[in-house]
Design a protein around this motif. Sequence first.
Motif, PDB file in Angstrom:
ATOM      1  N   PHE A  75       0.853  -1.187   0.000  1.00  0.00           N
ATOM      2  CA  PHE A  75       0.000   0.000   0.000  1.00  0.00           C
ATOM      3  C   PHE A  75       0.889   1.237   0.000  1.00  0.00           C
ATOM      4  CE2 PHE A  75      -2.955  -3.155   1.367  1.00  0.00           C
ATOM      5  CZ  PHE A  75      -4.229  -2.672   1.100  1.00  0.00           C
ATOM      6  N   GLU A  76       0.492   2.246  -0.748  1.00  0.00           N
ATOM      7  CA  GLU A  76       1.231   3.502  -0.742  1.00  0.00           C
ATOM      8  C   GLU A  76       1.046   4.204   0.606  1.00  0.00           C
ATOM      9  OE1 GLU A  76       3.332   4.908  -2.923  1.00  0.00           O
ATOM     10  OE2 GLU A  76       3.187   3.034  -4.061  1.00  0.00           O
ATOM     11  N   THR A  77       2.134   4.721   1.150  1.00  0.00           N
ATOM     12  CA  THR A  77       2.031   5.483   2.399  1.00  0.00           C
ATOM     13  C   THR A  77       1.546   6.898   2.091  1.00  0.00           C
ATOM     14  OG1 THR A  77       4.358   6.096   2.218  1.00  0.00           O
ATOM     15  CG2 THR A  77       3.824   4.170   3.560  1.00  0.00           C
ATOM     16  N   PRO A  78       0.772   7.484   2.994  1.00  0.00           N
ATOM     17  CA  PRO A  78       0.267   8.836   2.750  1.00  0.00           C
ATOM     18  C   PRO A  78       1.347   9.886   2.981  1.00  0.00           C
ATOM     19  CG  PRO A  78      -0.405   8.087   4.909  1.00  0.00           C
ATOM     20  CD  PRO A  78       0.290   6.920   4.265  1.00  0.00           C
ATOM     21  N   ALA A  79       1.082  11.098   2.549  1.00  0.00           N
ATOM     22  CA  ALA A  79       1.993  12.208   2.862  1.00  0.00           C
ATOM     23  C   ALA A  79       2.036  12.360   4.372  1.00  0.00           C
ATOM     24  CB  ALA A  79       1.493  13.491   2.210  1.00  0.00           C
ATOM     25  N   MET A 166       4.682   6.182  12.319  1.00  0.00           N
ATOM     26  CA  MET A 166       3.309   5.706  12.185  1.00  0.00           C
ATOM     27  C   MET A 166       2.301   6.804  12.518  1.00  0.00           C
ATOM     28  SD  MET A 166       3.086   2.731  10.932  1.00  0.00           S
ATOM     29  CE  MET A 166       4.188   1.386  10.502  1.00  0.00           C
ATOM     30  N   THR A 167       2.614   7.619  13.510  1.00  0.00           N
ATOM     31  CA  THR A 167       1.727   8.740  13.847  1.00  0.00           C
ATOM     32  C   THR A 167       1.665   9.731  12.694  1.00  0.00           C
ATOM     33  OG1 THR A 167       2.192   8.502  16.210  1.00  0.00           O
ATOM     34  CG2 THR A 167       1.307  10.616  15.482  1.00  0.00           C
ATOM     35  N   ARG A 168       2.805   9.994  12.072  1.00  0.00           N
ATOM     36  CA  ARG A 168       2.824  10.904  10.928  1.00  0.00           C
ATOM     37  C   ARG A 168       2.067  10.336   9.732  1.00  0.00           C
ATOM     38  NH1 ARG A 168       9.013  12.407  12.304  1.00  0.00           N
ATOM     39  NH2 ARG A 168       8.662  14.484  13.156  1.00  0.00           N
ATOM     40  N   TRP A 169       1.951   9.018   9.659  1.00  0.00           N
ATOM     41  CA  TRP A 169       1.157   8.397   8.601  1.00  0.00           C
ATOM     42  C   TRP A 169      -0.314   8.259   8.996  1.00  0.00           C
ATOM     43  CZ3 TRP A 169       5.219   4.040   7.416  1.00  0.00           C
ATOM     44  CH2 TRP A 169       6.160   4.537   6.498  1.00  0.00           C
ATOM     45  N   GLY A 170      -0.688   8.814  10.128  1.00  0.00           N
ATOM     46  CA  GLY A 170      -2.082   8.823  10.531  1.00  0.00           C
ATOM     47  C   GLY A 170      -2.553   7.603  11.293  1.00  0.00           C
ATOM     48  N   VAL A 171      -1.620   6.768  11.758  1.00  0.00           N
ATOM     49  CA  VAL A 171      -1.978   5.568  12.512  1.00  0.00           C
ATOM     50  C   VAL A 171      -2.133   5.928  13.996  1.00  0.00           C
ATOM     51  CG1 VAL A 171      -1.264   3.241  13.184  1.00  0.00           C
ATOM     52  CG2 VAL A 171      -0.743   4.096  10.878  1.00  0.00           C
ATOM     53  N   HIS A 172      -3.207   5.454  14.613  1.00  0.00           N
ATOM     54  CA  HIS A 172      -3.418   5.693  16.044  1.00  0.00           C
ATOM     55  C   HIS A 172      -2.546   4.730  16.842  1.00  0.00           C
ATOM     56  CE1 HIS A 172      -5.280   6.621  19.847  1.00  0.00           C
ATOM     57  NE2 HIS A 172      -5.591   5.345  20.018  1.00  0.00           N
TER      58      HIS A 172
END
Length: 236
Positions: A75-79, A166-172
């Motif tokens: 999966f592509e990682t988000p900005a 992971m936080t910067r990629w929006g993961v809780h």
Amino acid sequence: RELDPSRTALVICDMWDRHWCSGAADRVATLARKMEPVIELARKRGVLIIHAPSETMAFYGQSPARMKMLKIPVFETPAPIELTDPPLPIDDSDGGCDVANNKLAPDTRVWSRENSLISIQSNDLISDSGREIYSALRSYRIETLLFVGVHTNMCILNRTFGIRQMTRWGVHCVLIRDLTDAMYNPARAPYVSHSRGTDLVIEHIEKYWAPTVTSDELVRALSLTDAPQRAPNRHR
């Protein structure tokens, strides 16, 4: 916060078989014994277990858990989200070993695998890559990522699969705060005990990066059968 085990993963960060600092190695063995029953319960309740012993993937080349990870679609990682990154409250510039006259130089690579006190099952995953683990989270529709392991001020925060990325990629992300340890030498600022130094790093994570939970709170939540699965989070 509600905890749905089927939408939760637990990352075991750098719980190696050996460490260059003898004090760290002793504490890792103690942590491994404490975290193994928690990991076992989490696995039984449907939590995805991800073993992340960095720099040891060659050892696990034919492991079912490693091969299962490699089969997951990419999966592509988000900005990345722009977040502040204040300095840590401890000085770990010397490597953080609290043992005088430690035999090995800082960062000497003596590890070859995860600590054998931690079990690996065929339904688990093995990776030390942030992109691989992010793809696994997306593939399994994971909403909450729990962290255990070492070291709080270094690998837990800074690995490509660590809390910062992971936080910067929006993961809780949620740190299990009694199943971690810091690399801190009390001879360095702020000149407190090793235990207090670890606490300061945990408080820093709570303030800037992720909430935390204790293993007892998590076990109680996972053990519930007739009520929604809930684990109290602490965030400063």
